[in-house]
Design an enzyme around this catalytic site. Structure first.
Site, short mmCIF file in Angstrom:
data_model
loop_
_atom_site.label_atom_id
_atom_site.label_comp_id
_atom_site.label_asym_id
_atom_site.label_seq_id
_atom_site.Cartn_x
_atom_site.Cartn_y
_atom_site.Cartn_z
N LYS A 77 -2.12 -3.79 -24.17
CA LYS A 77 -0.69 -4.19 -25.47
C LYS A 77 -0.26 -5.76 -26.04
CE LYS A 77 -0.47 0.46 -26.47
NZ LYS A 77 -1.15 1.02 -27.70
N TYR B 87 2.96 0.54 -15.71
CA TYR B 87 2.13 0.80 -17.17
C TYR B 87 1.14 -0.20 -17.07
CZ TYR B 87 2.02 0.43 -22.55
OH TYR B 87 1.49 1.51 -23.23
N THR C 40 4.80 12.32 -25.59
CA THR C 40 3.61 13.15 -26.24
C THR C 40 2.94 13.23 -25.13
OG1 THR C 40 2.53 10.68 -25.93
CG2 THR C 40 3.77 11.43 -28.09
N LEU C 41 1.10 14.03 -25.21
CA LEU C 41 0.45 14.10 -24.17
C LEU C 41 0.02 12.95 -23.68
CD1 LEU C 41 -1.44 16.71 -23.38
CD2 LEU C 41 -3.36 16.13 -24.87
N SER D 165 1.60 14.26 -31.18
CA SER D 165 1.23 12.40 -31.49
C SER D 165 1.77 12.07 -31.75
CB SER D 165 -0.36 12.47 -31.97
OG SER D 165 -1.50 13.51 -30.64
O1 0WE Z 1 0.49 3.72 -24.29
C1 0WE Z 1 1.74 4.24 -23.80
C2 0WE Z 1 0.27 5.44 -22.72
C3 0WE Z 1 -1.20 5.51 -23.42
C4 0WE Z 1 -2.17 5.54 -22.01
C5 0WE Z 1 -1.78 7.24 -21.31
C6 0WE Z 1 -2.15 7.92 -20.52
C7 0WE Z 1 -1.85 8.64 -19.33
C8 0WE Z 1 -3.54 9.91 -18.80
C9 0WE Z 1 -3.38 5.20 -22.02
N1 0WE Z 1 -4.51 5.86 -20.76
C10 0WE Z 1 -3.76 6.81 -19.80
N2 0WE Z 1 -4.97 7.67 -19.48
C11 0WE Z 1 -4.96 8.39 -18.10
O2 0WE Z 1 -5.82 8.61 -17.87
N3 0WE Z 1 2.84 5.00 -23.54
C12 0WE Z 1 3.22 3.68 -24.68
C13 0WE Z 1 3.33 5.72 -22.82
C14 0WE Z 1 3.69 5.35 -21.41
O3 0WE Z 1 2.51 5.23 -20.12
C15 0WE Z 1 3.30 4.60 -19.25
C16 0WE Z 1 4.98 4.72 -19.61
C17 0WE Z 1 4.71 4.94 -21.02
C18 0WE Z 1 6.20 4.40 -22.03
C19 0WE Z 1 2.72 4.49 -17.23
C20 0WE Z 1 3.53 3.77 -17.39
C21 0WE Z 1 5.07 3.63 -17.76
C22 0WE Z 1 5.23 3.91 -18.83
#
Ligand code: 0WE
Length: 257
Positions: A165, A158, A196-197, A19
């Site tokens: 964000k 995203y 990350t997870l 994390s």
């Molecule tokens: O903010 C994030 C991801 C946060 C996130 C991840 C999940 C996965 C599981 C929020 N909600 C969920 N819901 C779930 O059910 N990031 C910056 C990482 C991220 O996520 C992406 C990215 C990147 C980079 C999603 C699509 C494209 C790029």
């Protein structure tokens, strides 16, 4: 002697050793801060207990369950913080969530329900944490949240998180203006893609992670330690002149056309 000797704060959103919040915790602890952890579930609490056990003795404060979308949880957490810590010097908000349908397909097809869940848990949660921390920050402080480039550019899939964000980054500026007179600074760290997870479960993320490394001016991926050290800087008096800002910790990725 540490950069943060005598300072204490709370971290929301440590889930496991990968994390970003854990990277922040390690840097803050290394610099001498005392930490409280807020976790979402009892299962996570066990994991975070183990992680916190690896920190220096003086860095380990309380661990408490708190869902930032629940005002009662926030109130009881801060009651305990008031009793056990008395004062807060920093808050690290490393929390974000969107239901699956907000992270796939066309942005415009997200359901109203999923959209508001994402905004509440990823964006308003920071406002709620700031409001609750304010009475414990009479001597000034530093609020730090995590964001991503998808707030400003269209990053495939995203989607709803990008809009959340964007609102979060804007809230950083409005909170900075509200809390500045009390000596409370408010900033965001925009991290490059990190394994990350939360990211692993996202289809295509592995390719995106590799491409980020190949294209970034520094030709490396963002680590939780990169983010953690910037977080420690923002929590410290070295950053006393910085507020309302988004700092990029992405190996220069965001400057590219
Ligand atoms: O903010 C994030 C991801 C946060 C996130 C991840 C999940 C996965 C599981 C929020 N909600 C969920 N819901 C779930 O059910 N990031 C910056 C990482 C991220 O996520 C992406 C990215 C990147 C980079 C999603 C699509 C494209 C790029």
């Amino acid at each position: 002697m540490g950069l943060l000797d005598g300072k204490q704060g709370i971290i929301y959103g440590v889930r496991n050793e990968r994390s970003l919040g854990w990277g922040c915790a390690q840097s803050l602890a290394r610099e001498g801060a005392r930490l409280a952890f807020s976790v979402l579930s009892e299962r996570e609490e066990k994991d975070v207990q183990k992680l916190a056990g690896t920190l220096p003795e003086g860095a380990r404060g309380m661990i408490q369950l708190c869902n930032l979308t629940n005002d009662g949880d926030i109130a009881s957490l801060h009651q305990r913080l008031k009793e056990e810590f008395g004062r807060l010097d920093f808050v690290v908000h490393a929390v974000g969530f969107s239901p699956k349908d907000g992270l796939t397909g066309r942005f415009m097809d997200v359901s109203r329900e999923s959209f508001w869940i994402a905004l509440d848990s990823s964006m308003f949660s920071f406002v709620a944490a700031a409001r609750a921390a304010e009475p414990l920050m009479a001597q000034g402080g530093s609020l730090i949240t995590l964001t991503y480039l998808g707030a400003e550019r269209v990053i495939p899939n995203y989607n709803t998180m990008g809009v959340a964000k964007a609102a979060l980054e804007s809230s950083v500026r409005y909170l900075a203006n509200d809390l500045g007179p009390q000596g409370v600074r408010v900033n965001a760290i925009s991290a490059g893609p990190t394994m990350t997870l939360a990211a692993r479960g996202i289809p295509g993320f592995t390719d995106m992670h590799r491409e980020a490394r190949d294209r970034a001016p520094l030709r490396r991926n963002t680590t939780i330690e990169d983010v953690g050290d910037t977080c420690a800087f923002l929590a410290s008096d070295w950053a006393r002149g910085i507020t309302g800002e988004t700092l990029y910790v992405d190996n220069g990725l965001h400057i590219l056309g």
